[in-house]
Scaffold this motif. Structure first.
Motif, short mmCIF file in Angstrom:
data_model
loop_
_atom_site.label_atom_id
_atom_site.label_comp_id
_atom_site.label_asym_id
_atom_site.label_seq_id
_atom_site.Cartn_x
_atom_site.Cartn_y
_atom_site.Cartn_z
N PRO A 84 45.15 8.30 41.92
CA PRO A 84 45.14 9.09 43.16
C PRO A 84 46.40 8.97 44.00
O PRO A 84 46.64 9.82 44.87
N GLY A 85 47.21 7.93 43.78
CA GLY A 85 48.28 7.64 44.74
C GLY A 85 49.68 7.74 44.15
O GLY A 85 50.05 8.71 43.49
N ARG A 86 50.45 6.68 44.40
CA ARG A 86 51.86 6.70 44.00
C ARG A 86 52.01 6.62 42.49
O ARG A 86 51.37 5.82 41.82
N SER A 109 46.57 -0.17 34.79
CA SER A 109 46.18 -0.67 36.11
C SER A 109 47.34 -0.41 37.07
O SER A 109 48.40 0.05 36.65
N THR A 110 47.13 -0.76 38.35
CA THR A 110 48.20 -0.65 39.33
C THR A 110 49.37 -1.56 38.94
O THR A 110 49.15 -2.70 38.52
N ASP A 183 42.77 -1.65 31.51
CA ASP A 183 43.18 -3.02 31.13
C ASP A 183 44.57 -3.29 31.71
O ASP A 183 45.09 -2.48 32.48
N GLN A 184 45.15 -4.40 31.31
CA GLN A 184 46.44 -4.78 31.91
C GLN A 184 47.62 -4.09 31.24
O GLN A 184 48.76 -4.30 31.62
N SER A 185 47.35 -3.27 30.23
CA SER A 185 48.45 -2.69 29.48
C SER A 185 49.24 -1.70 30.34
O SER A 185 48.69 -1.06 31.23
N LYS A 209 43.20 3.70 40.36
CA LYS A 209 41.92 3.27 40.91
C LYS A 209 40.85 3.47 39.84
O LYS A 209 40.67 4.59 39.35
N PHE A 210 40.21 2.38 39.49
CA PHE A 210 39.14 2.49 38.51
C PHE A 210 37.82 2.76 39.22
O PHE A 210 37.43 2.02 40.11
#
Ligand SMILES: [Zn+2]
Length: 418
Positions: A84-86, A109-110, A183-185, A209-210
């Protein structure tokens, strides 16, 4: 004589063109509405898919179709990862354009940070796969040992599970998708023409955002049959698409699948005006791009018994047609397929009606598995935009749209013995 023949020919031509223009005028109206910025790519941010569902519901109401229980909605939910964001990516200080120059792995993820890039080629691939490393910098792959985009996606998936962050140079167009887990990928696919020299420094600011529970709905309506109301013909089309990847990249999904929804509504309009012996149901599914979620939910909670469905036609990707159409499940239901083939031979609607076997590639799949005679029809040829920011209404040709409509309409009538 010549004049007479000519006049007759001119009349036929005018009528034909008029019908075609009318058919595509409504299609264009529906497709533009579904691809508008307010629908946010009919995804999971800014209530995009809810706006699309509301539009379809209003069309059903306007056309005079019935709901099964006062409400056209069948509510359900699923998890989904959203952007949704940057979504900012700088390569050696130059801002890259999301969706055009690069895409991010939908599971990401972010992420925020600066990374030195270590550029590798395909020779390093096998040894890295055997001994994956997670490093502070970013691994950039100038080449992958692949020959097509399916293999590229497989390799990218393998890579993102083992090595991250990673950036893959891509020669072909970018394609995005939807993930229902995170996940962290971090894996970025970048168009290699944006990279004049191998990049040294990459700056990232990605906000994701999950959503554990994304509430959505299938939109269902029907026209009651005049002779055998308990027998159903069903038309389906998914209305969801990929949504947005940050504020700048919107995936409009004109061909996939605003085109199919417009055909669904066109058929609804026709069968409301021309009531048939069987009841005819129209289902616009949500969550197809996230893994056939809407149709999966529907077959678990059918509104009328699945056994009552005499035939189902799923409409997905109907915006071209230069090279005809493909019918998935043609080999599973040869008698039904023969009806369609025969109509096309008689009426010469499209250049070819290509047979295909079973495939779990759209919403017909869950119905097929439950024993419902189902076809999935998609058009062939024309523009290649697919799962990218270029799948827009302005460039969707609708070349054979009117003829595909006629073929499906005639097929439905023949299934009902008309
Ligand atoms: Zn689709």
């Amino acid at each position: 004589m010549f004049k007479k023949v000519f006049l007759l020919f001119a009349c036929v031509l005018v009528v034909h063109v008029k019908i075609a223009a009318q058919d595509t005028a409504y299609a264009r109206e529906v497709i533009s509405a579904l691809c508008s910025p307010e629908m946010a790519g009919r995804g999971y941010v800014n209530d995009g898919d809810a706006a699309a569902a509301d539009y379809i519901k209003k069309q059903f109401e306007k056309l005079g179709l019935e709901a099964f229980d006062f409400n056209y909605y069948q509510d359900f939910s699923f998890p989904v990862n959203t952007f949704p964001g940057r979504v900012n990516l700088l390569v050696d200080g130059v801002k890259m354009k999301p969706g055009v120059d690069f895409i991010i792995n939908p599971k990401s993820s972010t992420y925020k940070g600066k990374f030195d890039v270590l550029t590798l080629d395909s020779l390093a691939w096998d040894s890295l796969m055997r001994n994956p490393v997670v490093q502070d910098g970013m691994m950039g792959f100038s080449k992958l040992p692949v020959s097509n985009s399916r293999e590229f996606n497989q390799k990218a998936e393998e890579l993102s599970q083992k090595i991250f962050p990673a950036m893959l140079w891509r020669k072909e167009r970018l394609t995005w998708s939807v993930a229902t887990a995170t996940d962290q990928s971090l894996e970025i696919d970048i168009v290699d023409s944006c990279l004049k020299t191998p990049p040294k420094l990459v700056e990232i600011d990605f906000e994701t955002k999950f959503k554990k529970v994304h509430r959505t709905q299938n939109v269902v309506s029907y026209v009651r049959g005049t002779a055998q109301p308990d027998s159903f013909l069903v038309f389906t089309a998914h209305y969801d698409h990929l949504g947005i990847m940050g504020k700048e990249a919107l995936f409009p999904g004109a061909n996939d699948n605003a085109s199919g929804v417009s055909m669904l509504l066109q058929l609804a309009k026709y069968f409301e005006a021309n009531k048939a012996g069987y009841s005819i149901a129209f289902i616009a599914f949500a969550g197809e791009e996230a893994g056939l979620k809407g149709s999966e939910f529907y077959v678990r909670h059918p509104i009328f018994p699945l056994m009552q469905i005499k035939c189902l036609v799923n409409l997905d990707l109907l915006g071209t047609g230069e090279e005809g159409i493909t019918v998935v499940n043609a080999t599973e239901f040869p008698k039904l397929f023969a009806k369609m083939e025969k109509i096309n031979i008689e009426k010469e609607y499209v250049t070819q009606v290509k047979k295909r076997g079973k495939a779990a590639n759209s919403d017909h799949h869950h119905f097929t598995e439950k024993g419902v005679p189902s076809f999935f029809i998609y058009t062939l040829g024309g523009i290649k935009a697919y799962h990218d920011v270029f799948d827009k209404p302005e460039t969707l040709p609708l070349t054979e749209y009117a003829d595909v409509f006629r073929l499906i309409r005639d097929f439905a009538l023949r299934v009902m013995g008309i």
